[in-house]
Design a protein around this motif. Sequence first.
Motif: not given
Length: 103
Positions: A78-95
């Motif tokens: 899901r984190a990789y899916a969020k990176e694709i939709t939001q941008g490559k520099d954003t990472k979630p703080t919690t799983p």
Amino acid sequence: MYLKSPKLPLLATAIWLACLHLSSAWAQPEINPEVSTPEKSVELIYQSSFQNYQRYSASTLQSWMQTNDTVKDIGGWRAYAKEITQGKDTKPTTPAHSHGGHR
């Protein structure tokens, strides 16, 4: 219908072919003798496809266990899916979702 003369089918065929020939002659487009004037020339700009080429650089190799732990820590697929939709520099703080301690 009984035909008495063998000339009648030949005559009908000749008339049919003549009509077909005339109809194709009428279907021809009209010839325009107009000469078109040339437009202004267009200036072409060359841009190389390799201008912004970035050479491939392999990422560092890690053990598969360490890689799996890293993926688990950042939130899995899901984190990789969020990176694709939001941008490559954003990472979630919690799983996003935790399954407990799978190994």
